[in-house]
Design an enzyme around this catalytic site. Structure first.
Site, PDB file in Angstrom:
ATOM      1  N   HIS A 253     -10.193   1.473   1.300  1.00 47.57           N
ATOM      2  CA  HIS A 253      -9.682   2.723   1.875  1.00 47.57           C
ATOM      3  C   HIS A 253     -10.825   3.702   2.164  1.00 47.57           C
ATOM      4  O   HIS A 253     -10.749   4.491   3.111  1.00 47.57           O
ATOM      5  CB  HIS A 253      -8.676   3.403   0.930  1.00 47.57           C
ATOM      6  CG  HIS A 253      -7.291   2.862   1.010  1.00 47.57           C
ATOM      7  ND1 HIS A 253      -6.576   2.790   2.177  1.00 47.57           N
ATOM      8  CD2 HIS A 253      -6.463   2.371   0.043  1.00 47.57           C
ATOM      9  CE1 HIS A 253      -5.370   2.270   1.947  1.00 47.57           C
ATOM     10  NE2 HIS A 253      -5.277   2.008   0.645  1.00 47.57           N
TER      11      HIS A 253
ATOM     12  N   HIS B 105      -9.218  -3.071  -3.161  1.00 42.47           N
ATOM     13  CA  HIS B 105      -8.227  -2.471  -2.260  1.00 42.47           C
ATOM     14  C   HIS B 105      -8.534  -0.981  -2.056  1.00 42.47           C
ATOM     15  O   HIS B 105      -8.501  -0.473  -0.927  1.00 42.47           O
ATOM     16  CB  HIS B 105      -6.819  -2.660  -2.851  1.00 42.47           C
ATOM     17  CG  HIS B 105      -5.724  -2.008  -2.071  1.00 42.47           C
ATOM     18  ND1 HIS B 105      -4.789  -2.716  -1.348  1.00 42.47           N
ATOM     19  CD2 HIS B 105      -5.408  -0.702  -1.899  1.00 42.47           C
ATOM     20  CE1 HIS B 105      -3.955  -1.864  -0.757  1.00 42.47           C
ATOM     21  NE2 HIS B 105      -4.304  -0.636  -1.079  1.00 42.47           N
ATOM     22  N   GLU B 106      -8.872  -0.287  -3.169  1.00 40.61           N
ATOM     23  CA  GLU B 106      -9.159   1.161  -3.067  1.00 40.61           C
ATOM     24  C   GLU B 106     -10.485   1.414  -2.363  1.00 40.61           C
ATOM     25  O   GLU B 106     -10.591   2.337  -1.538  1.00 40.61           O
ATOM     26  CB  GLU B 106      -9.163   1.811  -4.459  1.00 40.61           C
ATOM     27  CG  GLU B 106      -7.915   1.608  -5.301  1.00 40.61           C
ATOM     28  CD  GLU B 106      -6.616   1.852  -4.558  1.00 40.61           C
ATOM     29  OE1 GLU B 106      -5.603   1.241  -4.925  1.00 40.61           O
ATOM     30  OE2 GLU B 106      -6.606   2.632  -3.571  1.00 40.61           O
TER      31      GLU B 106
ATOM     32  N   CYS C 289       0.849  -1.199   0.000  1.00 39.23           N
ATOM     33  CA  CYS C 289       0.000   0.000   0.000  1.00 39.23           C
ATOM     34  C   CYS C 289       0.878   1.240   0.000  1.00 39.23           C
ATOM     35  O   CYS C 289       1.890   1.298   0.705  1.00 39.23           O
ATOM     36  CB  CYS C 289      -0.920   0.004   1.230  1.00 39.23           C
ATOM     37  SG  CYS C 289      -2.060   1.413   1.270  1.00 39.23           S
TER      38      CYS C 289
HETATM   39  C1  UDB Z   1       1.858  -0.059  -3.093  1.00 40.87           C
HETATM   40  C2  UDB Z   1       2.339  -0.503  -4.451  1.00 40.87           C
HETATM   41  C3  UDB Z   1       3.302  -1.660  -4.315  1.00 40.87           C
HETATM   42  C4  UDB Z   1       3.018   0.666  -5.155  1.00 40.87           C
HETATM   43  C5  UDB Z   1       1.134  -1.008  -5.262  1.00 40.87           C
HETATM   44  N1  UDB Z   1       1.549  -1.369  -6.610  1.00 40.87           N
HETATM   45  C6  UDB Z   1       1.357  -2.615  -7.071  1.00 40.87           C
HETATM   46  O1  UDB Z   1       0.852  -3.503  -6.403  1.00 40.87           O
HETATM   47  N2  UDB Z   1       1.803  -2.799  -8.350  1.00 40.87           N
HETATM   48  C7  UDB Z   1       1.698  -3.930  -9.078  1.00 40.87           C
HETATM   49  C8  UDB Z   1       1.250  -5.156  -8.533  1.00 40.87           C
HETATM   50  C9  UDB Z   1       1.194  -6.276  -9.351  1.00 40.87           C
HETATM   51  F1  UDB Z   1       0.725  -7.425  -8.848  1.00 40.87           F
HETATM   52  C10 UDB Z   1       1.559  -6.199 -10.681  1.00 40.87           C
HETATM   53  C11 UDB Z   1       2.003  -4.979 -11.198  1.00 40.87           C
HETATM   54  F2  UDB Z   1       2.340  -4.904 -12.464  1.00 40.87           F
HETATM   55  C12 UDB Z   1       2.067  -3.847 -10.411  1.00 40.87           C
HETATM   56  C13 UDB Z   1       0.023   0.027  -5.374  1.00 40.87           C
HETATM   57  O2  UDB Z   1       0.155   0.959  -6.152  1.00 40.87           O
HETATM   58  N3  UDB Z   1      -1.095  -0.141  -4.597  1.00 40.87           N
HETATM   59  C14 UDB Z   1      -2.062   0.936  -4.634  1.00 40.87           C
HETATM   60  C15 UDB Z   1      -2.454   1.439  -3.249  1.00 40.87           C
HETATM   61  O3  UDB Z   1      -1.715   1.372  -2.291  1.00 40.87           O
HETATM   62  N4  UDB Z   1      -3.669   1.934  -3.205  1.00 40.87           N
HETATM   63  O4  UDB Z   1      -4.181   2.401  -2.033  1.00 40.87           O
HETATM   64  C16 UDB Z   1      -1.396  -1.332  -3.792  1.00 40.87           C
HETATM   65  C17 UDB Z   1      -1.961  -2.456  -4.693  1.00 40.87           C
HETATM   66  C18 UDB Z   1      -2.093  -3.760  -3.889  1.00 40.87           C
HETATM   67  C19 UDB Z   1      -3.202  -4.530  -4.529  1.00 40.87           C
HETATM   68  C20 UDB Z   1      -4.019  -3.551  -5.309  1.00 40.87           C
HETATM   69  C21 UDB Z   1      -3.389  -2.204  -5.215  1.00 40.87           C
HETATM   70 ZN    ZN Z   2      -3.591   1.246  -0.414  1.00 44.06          ZN
END
Ligand code: UDB
Ligand code: ZN
Length: 190
Positions: A157, A153-154, A110
């Protein structure tokens, strides 16, 4: 532009609040906020900009993470056909979902959590959602796969839920049972 300095981290009370619905049609301010959030994802996914501003490559962001306790979220990722999908929603909700669950083998992280938390985060495999787009028009969509996981996930939040709240404490790697499995219930007064 939004940077990591604008993203609040675990411990900040706003992350545990239930966000307020957005009045529709959306105000210019709310539309600007939603656009700023999407631009954060765009910048975070551009290697040059991400490096220049030390941005984590985000695939989704919810308004409470920038300390705006309103029901707004953005997602930007690729779909099965490697097309870029961008969703920017006001007042999103799940209107139905599969019994089947899914999860990311690597667990979840996250943008508001600066540590690794191990474990399986069970999510609905397929969901039907209703939301209002940036112009305030109602949209209904069916999501599956990674898009479905990011949306859930969003959405969490917006309800003050962090991904690790969904990890089974006693057995973080416990895989969720497929639907229809008989779950033995001990009838302890039997
Ligand atoms: C926190 C972070 C690690 C930057 C995460 N990115 C992510 O999971 N990228 C990813 C994962 C894969 F399985 C394949 C790929 F190609 C790229 C993310 O943006 N979030 C968004 C966030 O924190 N929103 O509040 C967390 C993700 C975890 C599952 C869904 C969103
Ligand atoms: Zn998050």
């Amino acid at each position: 532009m939004l940077t990591m300095d604008d993203i609040i981290r675990e411990g900040h009370p706003t992350l545990r609040k239930t966000a307020e619905p957005v009045d529709l049609p959306p105000s210019q301010e709310d539309q600007n906020t939603l656009n700023d959030m999407m631009q954060f994802l765009v910048h975070s996914q551009d290697p040059e900009t991400a490096e220049k501003y030390s941005l984590r490559p985000g695939v989704g962001l919810a308004a409470p993470q920038i300390n705006v306790s309103k029901r707004m979220l953005v997602m930007r990722t690729t779909d099965q056909n490697d097309e870029i999908i961008e969703y920017a929603f006001f007042n999103p909700k799940i209107i139905s979902h599969s019994a089947e669950t899914t999860y990311l083998d690597s667990g979840e992280g996250c943008l508001s959590v600066d540590r690794n938390v191990e474990g399986i985060v069970p999510r609905y495999a397929r969901i039907k959602i209703e939301a209002y787009d940036a112009d305030g028009n109602k949209v209904v969509k069916r999501l599956r796969g990674f898009l479905s996981i990011v949306f859930q996930h969003e959405l969490d939040h917006l309800n003050g839920i962090m991904f690790y709240d969904r990890i089974e404490g006693d057995d973080p790697y416990k895989k969720p049972l497929p639907p229809g499995e008989i779950i033995k219930v001990n009838n302890d007064d039997g």
